[in-house]
Design an enzyme around this catalytic site. Structure first.
Site, mmCIF file in Angstrom:
data_model
loop_
_atom_site.group_PDB
_atom_site.id
_atom_site.type_symbol
_atom_site.label_atom_id
_atom_site.label_comp_id
_atom_site.label_asym_id
_atom_site.label_seq_id
_atom_site.Cartn_x
_atom_site.Cartn_y
_atom_site.Cartn_z
ATOM 1 N N GLY B 193 109.431 -12.026 26.799
ATOM 2 C CA GLY B 193 109.992 -13.185 27.488
ATOM 3 C C GLY B 193 111.493 -13.249 27.436
ATOM 4 O O GLY B 193 112.169 -12.231 27.259
ATOM 5 N N ASN B 218 101.043 -7.405 34.407
ATOM 6 C CA ASN B 218 101.173 -8.270 33.239
ATOM 7 C C ASN B 218 102.578 -8.117 32.663
ATOM 8 O O ASN B 218 102.932 -7.055 32.154
ATOM 9 C CB ASN B 218 100.129 -7.909 32.182
ATOM 10 C CG ASN B 218 98.737 -8.060 32.729
ATOM 11 O OD1 ASN B 218 98.408 -9.057 33.352
ATOM 12 N ND2 ASN B 218 97.908 -7.031 32.533
ATOM 13 N N LEU B 219 103.335 -9.158 32.726
ATOM 14 C CA LEU B 219 104.738 -9.138 32.300
ATOM 15 C C LEU B 219 104.899 -8.522 30.906
ATOM 16 O O LEU B 219 104.244 -8.927 29.957
ATOM 17 C CB LEU B 219 105.266 -10.580 32.273
ATOM 18 C CG LEU B 219 106.726 -10.729 31.843
ATOM 19 C CD1 LEU B 219 107.643 -10.045 32.824
ATOM 20 C CD2 LEU B 219 107.072 -12.191 31.680
ATOM 21 N N ASP B 220 105.795 -7.582 30.794
ATOM 22 C CA ASP B 220 106.132 -6.953 29.505
ATOM 23 C C ASP B 220 104.937 -6.274 28.860
ATOM 24 O O ASP B 220 104.944 -6.004 27.657
ATOM 25 C CB ASP B 220 106.723 -7.981 28.521
ATOM 26 C CG ASP B 220 108.035 -8.558 29.014
ATOM 27 O OD1 ASP B 220 108.656 -7.949 29.899
ATOM 28 O OD2 ASP B 220 108.431 -9.619 28.520
ATOM 29 N N ASP B 221 103.897 -6.003 29.642
ATOM 30 C CA ASP B 221 102.693 -5.441 29.031
ATOM 31 C C ASP B 221 102.302 -4.094 29.632
ATOM 32 O O ASP B 221 101.205 -3.606 29.414
ATOM 33 C CB ASP B 221 101.547 -6.444 29.171
ATOM 34 C CG ASP B 221 100.411 -6.095 28.235
ATOM 35 O OD1 ASP B 221 100.704 -5.618 27.121
ATOM 36 O OD2 ASP B 221 99.249 -6.268 28.611
#
Lengths: 275, 275, 275, 275
Positions: B193, B218-221
């Site tokens: 984040g 999926n953000l940052d995943d």
């Protein structure tokens, strides 16, 4: 206004007290203060960053009255001015150019001298004067004197050898004591001399490194400022080690520059004390 | 001519033998060959670099005859074409520009899109098209579609998010599966984040890092390609951590790009296998 | 049953195919397989772990029929047997003892020889024979022969110099080619010889390291197996560097032992190829 | 005699001067002195090691007269006394035992409590009392109280959780504020909770780590003392990551212990300041 105060002297009782007393009685704001005692050599090192109006001569005299033998330097905080020397590799030079451009390195780059011509285009993109001074057909001293004619009038704070692949003689070095910073492409004192990546490959090391150091009259033997390393393996050719090593070289060099321009480095007994 | 052969399939006995047989019978020169078996998922991964004249369709069919279920890709070795996205920070972008300029990264940079305008001058120094596409007053999808209109016709091999500080939606991501590489300024999965350096400072960690990963929905995943770290301490503000972290960010990103353009990365089960 | 197959030969076309063919036709389960080509020396290295019943002589002959010039070794997987040599420091020895005790290092420790007596108590806590063989008043060869009398009948797989602070002569070394692993307390080739921590301190390096290597007839010049480093600074005395360095020494040594007992190390041209 | 003086207070002008004045007027030999100002929180931290005869109460009063609001602690330098808690893994415990045995860690180990019985033999080799206190069939608080009955009368300086795999409740933790040091087998705050190596494997990270921290009432959220990392890759199972990680765990833990027993650690705002 900010000032950096650097003091170096033989250690004895009460130095911090005596120096702090002067600073307190002058009512300075002390932003940061560190001290270090080299017990082996009985030497005391002190650094403080002071905010406020400082009469440098007065402050120096007051400190010398309390601590007579000291070597006292007071630097007004300002953008430091660098002269860069290079040969043909772009990575270390380019990293400084980008960092200066983006503000991550708060310096003025006065100019770049190189003994090859290929970096001219890159340097001039950044509107920085580029001087091509080939070494062919000249003695070392002649070549150096050509460079000195350009550099000396600009009175740089530091001279950065950003992969400048020539040995400097005392004729040049002694003009700028503890002001010339070199990046050596090995983890000194391993692999002194020519082509350290080839040497590292031949020796079969599992880690390679880079070393930033002040230049003195002994090749590759000046006081070390910063070092770092990166892992390699049997699959890599020495040319691949060189490409990988360049990232370490440029980062080690820019860390060393950062410490230098912040007036954090003392040199003593061919070593650096970084406060 | 050189070709990279990538094969992925369920593991079973004799795969190396069967693939090697095809390569041997075609009389190819194999420059390098690696294989890996993911025992947990019973998956086989194979990479070879072949020198010589290769009829890609014929070779693929011969391999599929021996190894029916395989996913076979053959890439002719050529300069990969990158499209870069940025916001306002110069370090990651600048490092790619310098490496491309010096030849340390053998790529063509098609263009740079940014949602701020300040990097225009830097990018154009290198004669690379710069597109300023602000996001203000647009929905995410509208903004992405403006970018897609520029990017899609250029058919890039990879899209590099060189500190592009916006979240991409499936609308954009699904156009380029496993082709978008992001640099996240933390040691994922720590500090997902916003403002990871501030988060790291607040948590009081002693080491910070950076992570290059493929972007998925999926953000940052997304699958992690490369990570590295650097030591910090209590003396540093989060802004100082950010400056120090930038060197790690740019190096981690360029290492990931290097692996991607050399066709070394398999993605499976949201992880990377790098041969 | 598991077997490790190590093959080394001049590189030529089709080696992987030919070896894979033999393994496939014997219907072996191949757990893992790697190969590496040293292009500079035109050498091919192959390692596979095979599960199943293996007739070693038969397999070797079949491989040699396909790949005549090869150097083929087949090791049945079993607990390797180590003989340890030490002097007086406990850290490297103690780490091996604890790892063997806990099962993190799957070895049998046949015995420990030391030229000082202070480690006897520690070694015997772990019910391992300790032999105190002082060197005083003996020639190097006499001292070595006393050790050889104890070691040779036990036929160890590897001899581990866990800070054994004496130089071994060819008289000893040549009995165990590429079977003696030493931990040198510096980042070789920096600081060869006596007291490398003192040398590192005097030189003012910012990083110290340790090197595990096979012992050959040239002091500190054997093939390097593993290295690692740790950061130091101007505040540390050389004695503090030594204490900090010990953690690196023991870890580097145990990583090297792990690779050796898993039959992963080839030696060629005074370097290691680790598959 | 040596004493460590730790002072913590709100920052204001002249603190170093005022404290130095007291030390100077008492004619102490100051072996080392550091100070740090946390500008975000306007907090001042000071540490000095003093040689000589010190009347602790008198010195404290003199300092408080000059610096009224300060939190002043004076520790006579002595061998610190540790109580160790473990479960079943030997590596972290074993490393402390060996370091204590060899003198690399200058501590007294009062005893070891474990909730499994398998480490009894190892601990007793070193003539240290081992207490097997199983947790089965007991509430957390009951189990803790059994441990507290043994630990509290011994009045330890620090309690070391050497891979003690149970969560401690405030019932236990609040007895020893900033005196319980835990080693967590991940690079916090990544992979909080159970089996971080499996979590790291599943996430496909390229680097794993370990974190030593003081234990407070929030699981895995205490002030971080030390962290370090090690590189992993796609070839490793999570069990292999665990074995490799153990070397990092034990080293990070022992570095944290070293800082703690040297009275170098301040805790403020859930972070550590280490002077």
């Amino acid at each position: 206004m900010k000032y950096t105060l650097l003091i170096q002297c033989d250690d004895k009782k009460g130095l911090v007290y005596k120096i702090s007393k002067v600073l307190f009685e002058n009512d300075f704001n002390i932003e940061t203060q560190q001290e270090f005692v080299d017990k082996e050599n009985n030497k005391f090192f002190f650094r403080a960053v002071i905010a406020g109006e400082v009469d440098k001569e007065k402050l120096k005299n007051e400190i010398l009255k309390e601590v007579p033998c000291a070597d006292v330097e007071i630097f007004k905080k300002r953008k430091k001015r660098l002269f860069l020397l290079a040969t043909k590799e772009a990575h270390a030079l380019g990293d400084i150019l980008i960092k200066q451009y983006s503000g991550d390195l708060d310096v003025e780059i006065i100019g770049v001298i190189a003994n090859r011509n290929n970096l001219k285009d890159l340097v001039e993109k950044f509107n920085i004067p580029f001087y091509y001074i080939p070494a062919e057909g000249k003695s070392r001293v002649e070549h150096e004197n050509e460079m000195l004619e350009i550099i000396k009038p600009t009175n740089p704070d530091f001279i950065i050898l950003a992969k400048f692949m020539r040995i400097l003689t005392p004729n040049f070095v002694e003009e700028f004591p503890n002001k010339i910073i070199n990046i050596h492409h090995s983890f000194l004192p391993a692999f002194i001399g020519a082509n350290p990546y080839k040497q590292a490959y031949d020796r079969g090391v599992k880690i390679i490194g880079a070393t930033a150091h002040f230049v003195n009259n002994n090749l590759d033997d000046g006081p070390i400022i910063e070092q770092d390393v990166t892992r390699v393996n049997h699959e890599m050719s020495w040319e691949e080690m060189r490409v990988q090593g360049r990232d370490i070289e440029k980062i080690v060099l820019s860390r060393a520059i950062k410490k230098a321009i912040e007036d954090r480095i003392f040199v003593y007994a061919n070593k650096t004390i970084i406060l």
